[in-house]
Design a protein around this motif. Structure first.
Motif, PDB file in Angstrom:
ATOM      1  N   UNK A 165       0.813  -1.229   0.000  1.00  0.00           N
ATOM      2  CA  UNK A 165       0.000   0.000   0.000  1.00  0.00           C
ATOM      3  C   UNK A 165       0.842   1.272   0.000  1.00  0.00           C
ATOM      4  N   UNK A 166       2.058   1.161  -0.510  1.00  0.00           N
ATOM      5  CA  UNK A 166       2.878   2.378  -0.627  1.00  0.00           C
ATOM      6  C   UNK A 166       2.448   3.148  -1.870  1.00  0.00           C
ATOM      7  N   UNK A 167       2.401   4.451  -1.744  1.00  0.00           N
ATOM      8  CA  UNK A 167       2.013   5.293  -2.886  1.00  0.00           C
ATOM      9  C   UNK A 167       3.237   5.564  -3.756  1.00  0.00           C
ATOM     10  N   UNK A 168       3.101   5.269  -5.045  1.00  0.00           N
ATOM     11  CA  UNK A 168       4.199   5.497  -5.990  1.00  0.00           C
ATOM     12  C   UNK A 168       3.692   6.396  -7.116  1.00  0.00           C
ATOM     13  N   UNK A 169       4.367   7.513  -7.312  1.00  0.00           N
ATOM     14  CA  UNK A 169       3.968   8.444  -8.382  1.00  0.00           C
ATOM     15  C   UNK A 169       5.153   8.688  -9.298  1.00  0.00           C
ATOM     16  N   UNK A 170       4.852   8.697 -10.584  1.00  0.00           N
ATOM     17  CA  UNK A 170       5.866   9.067 -11.571  1.00  0.00           C
ATOM     18  C   UNK A 170       5.539  10.493 -12.028  1.00  0.00           C
ATOM     19  N   UNK A 171       6.510  11.379 -11.820  1.00  0.00           N
ATOM     20  CA  UNK A 171       6.254  12.810 -12.056  1.00  0.00           C
ATOM     21  C   UNK A 171       7.243  13.328 -13.094  1.00  0.00           C
ATOM     22  N   UNK A 172       6.749  14.143 -13.979  1.00  0.00           N
ATOM     23  CA  UNK A 172       7.616  14.760 -14.973  1.00  0.00           C
ATOM     24  C   UNK A 172       7.590  16.281 -14.755  1.00  0.00           C
ATOM     25  N   UNK A 173       8.751  16.901 -14.989  1.00  0.00           N
ATOM     26  CA  UNK A 173       8.831  18.357 -14.829  1.00  0.00           C
ATOM     27  C   UNK A 173       8.584  18.998 -16.197  1.00  0.00           C
ATOM     28  N   UNK A 174       7.555  19.793 -16.265  1.00  0.00           N
ATOM     29  CA  UNK A 174       7.219  20.484 -17.517  1.00  0.00           C
ATOM     30  C   UNK A 174       7.370  21.992 -17.319  1.00  0.00           C
ATOM     31  N   UNK A 175       7.143  22.709 -18.369  1.00  0.00           N
ATOM     32  CA  UNK A 175       7.214  24.171 -18.273  1.00  0.00           C
ATOM     33  C   UNK A 175       6.111  24.726 -17.374  1.00  0.00           C
ATOM     34  N   UNK A 176       5.089  23.919 -17.180  1.00  0.00           N
ATOM     35  CA  UNK A 176       3.959  24.370 -16.351  1.00  0.00           C
ATOM     36  C   UNK A 176       4.055  23.822 -14.922  1.00  0.00           C
ATOM     37  N   UNK A 177       5.185  23.246 -14.604  1.00  0.00           N
ATOM     38  CA  UNK A 177       5.363  22.693 -13.259  1.00  0.00           C
ATOM     39  C   UNK A 177       5.386  21.174 -13.271  1.00  0.00           C
ATOM     40  N   UNK A 178       5.084  20.590 -12.115  1.00  0.00           N
ATOM     41  CA  UNK A 178       5.132  19.135 -11.995  1.00  0.00           C
ATOM     42  C   UNK A 178       3.832  18.514 -12.485  1.00  0.00           C
ATOM     43  N   UNK A 179       3.979  17.422 -13.222  1.00  0.00           N
ATOM     44  CA  UNK A 179       2.793  16.736 -13.733  1.00  0.00           C
ATOM     45  C   UNK A 179       2.921  15.241 -13.432  1.00  0.00           C
ATOM     46  N   UNK A 180       1.893  14.715 -12.762  1.00  0.00           N
ATOM     47  CA  UNK A 180       1.905  13.286 -12.417  1.00  0.00           C
ATOM     48  C   UNK A 180       1.564  12.482 -13.671  1.00  0.00           C
ATOM     49  N   UNK A 181       2.474  11.629 -14.071  1.00  0.00           N
ATOM     50  CA  UNK A 181       2.274  10.801 -15.267  1.00  0.00           C
ATOM     51  C   UNK A 181       1.529   9.509 -14.917  1.00  0.00           C
ATOM     52  N   UNK A 182       1.900   8.929 -13.769  1.00  0.00           N
ATOM     53  CA  UNK A 182       1.292   7.647 -13.399  1.00  0.00           C
ATOM     54  C   UNK A 182       1.293   7.514 -11.873  1.00  0.00           C
ATOM     55  N   UNK A 183       0.217   6.951 -11.365  1.00  0.00           N
ATOM     56  CA  UNK A 183       0.109   6.702  -9.918  1.00  0.00           C
ATOM     57  C   UNK A 183      -0.170   5.227  -9.667  1.00  0.00           C
ATOM     58  N   UNK A 184       0.372   4.727  -8.580  1.00  0.00           N
ATOM     59  CA  UNK A 184       0.219   3.298  -8.301  1.00  0.00           C
ATOM     60  C   UNK A 184       0.322   3.076  -6.791  1.00  0.00           C
ATOM     61  N   UNK A 185      -0.422   2.090  -6.293  1.00  0.00           N
ATOM     62  CA  UNK A 185      -0.280   1.647  -4.901  1.00  0.00           C
ATOM     63  C   UNK A 185       0.250   0.219  -4.906  1.00  0.00           C
ATOM     64  N   UNK A 186       1.319   0.006  -4.195  1.00  0.00           N
ATOM     65  CA  UNK A 186       1.934  -1.323  -4.210  1.00  0.00           C
ATOM     66  C   UNK A 186       1.023  -2.359  -3.549  1.00  0.00           C
ATOM     67  N   UNK A 187       1.171  -3.597  -3.992  1.00  0.00           N
ATOM     68  CA  UNK A 187       0.427  -4.708  -3.398  1.00  0.00           C
ATOM     69  C   UNK A 187       1.212  -5.309  -2.248  1.00  0.00           C
ATOM     70  N   UNK A 188       0.813  -6.520  -1.860  1.00  0.00           N
ATOM     71  CA  UNK A 188       1.486  -7.165  -0.723  1.00  0.00           C
ATOM     72  C   UNK A 188       2.935  -7.515  -1.044  1.00  0.00           C
TER      73      UNK A 188
END
Lengths: 211, 105
Positions: free
Chosen positions: B40-63
């Motif tokens: 249940x750890x939160x994992x986010x993939x974030x990219x830096x754009x000219x408009x700031x940070x943008x979340x590309x993908x979000x995931x919660x880990x399993x067991x």
């Protein structure tokens, strides 16, 4: 002091009081009124009594004090024979991970909590020794004991049935009222088996990189 | 026929530019020091754009503590765990990429 020894000593003191207290008025009567005629006659504990003088005064005080001290005697008997005598649990704890490996960390024992339902006590150390209420008939206690190491895991001591008490790991001494465990009582970690990883090279975090 | 061939080439070229990311989040047992998967750890993939940070993908880990992020375009990203641990990562132009595990204390 042990409950039973205290009860015996109190009983002895009570019987001494039974004997000595009536002596006081009888001696006083004998000294102050040596010629007075005190007479006591009737039946006492199935015996026919017919006495006079100081001994009659002694007998009269004795009969009165017996009634007065009978309530005290009941209390002392309750102390000597409590309705739920205590038993001692003697054993040793062993911490294990999910794969059955023994964990040697004495600090964990400081986190131990022992609970009973209904709750009566708590005690903690690597070597455990605590008392729990027995059954009203004097037989070993029929209880489930939970040993909880906060944040690590828990173990259970099952004394709920005669078959559980007859386990080869348990030595029940009814004379000394002890239940001793030969093998360590296992406390299992909450983590499921087979999930542990080996050390590896982890990524280094960049604190605040995204801020 | 040529039209379909052009479409197929475009599709293949597009697929070649996407990577399936995979990684694991671990946690250290507070008392034993052993390593276990962080569920249940939160994992986010974030990219830096000219408009700031943008979340590309979000995931919660399993067991098993694993996270999976399909079709990620190559480039530089920030991997954010549980909203406070940031890691700089580079996604390559390969079909699959395993990221080194992440340790959450």
């Amino acid at each position: 002091m042990d409950r039973e020894i205290a009860g015996i000593m109190l009983s002895f003191a009570l019987y001494l009081t039974y004997f000595l207290i009536p002596l006081v008025p009888s001696i006083l009567i004998y000294k102050i009124f040596p010629n007075s005629s005190v007479v006591a006659s009737g039946s006492f504990s199935g015996l026919k009594i017919n006495s006079s003088g100081a001994f009659a005064a002694y007998l009269i005080t004795l009969v009165i004090s017996i009634n007065a001290l009978s309530e005290t005697e009941k209390r002392i008997l309750e102390i000597r024979n409590p309705s739920e005598p205590t038993w001692s649990i003697v054993g040793r704890l062993e911490l294990k991970d999910g794969e059955g490996n023994v964990i040697n960390n004495p600090l964990l024992f400081d986190l131990l909590e022992i609970s009973l339902e209904p709750r009566v006590l708590s005690s903690a150390n690597g070597d455990i020794h605590f008392k729990i209420p027995g059954s009203p008939d004097g037989s070993p206690p029929k209880r489930m004991i939970t040993l909880d190491v906060k944040g690590f895991g828990r173990g259970k001591i099952n004394l709920t049935s005669d078959s559980a008490l007859a386990s080869s790991n348990i030595v029940v001494n009814e004379q000394a009222r002890t239940i001793e465990f030969i093998e360590p009582i296992e406390i299992l970690t909450m983590t499921q088996p087979g999930q542990r990883y080996s050390e590896t090279n982890y990524m280094t975090p960049v604190t605040g990189a995204g801020q | 026929m040529n039209k379909w061939l052009i479409i197929l080439v475009l599709l293949v070229s597009e697929l070649a530019c996407a990577t399936n990311l995979r990684g694991r989040v671990d946690i250290r047992h507070p008392y034993t020091g052993d390593l276990y998967p962080a569920s249940s750890a939160s994992v986010q993939l974030i990219v830096i754009t000219n408009f700031g940070l943008q979340v590309v993908y979000s995931y919660f880990t399993g067991s098993d503590g694993m996270y999976y992020m399909p079709n990620i375009a190559p480039g530089n990203y920030i991997l954010r765990i549980n909203n406070f641990l940031d890691y700089n990562i580079q996604v390559f132009n390969t079909p699959y990429q395993d990221l080194p595990p992440v340790l959450v204390q």
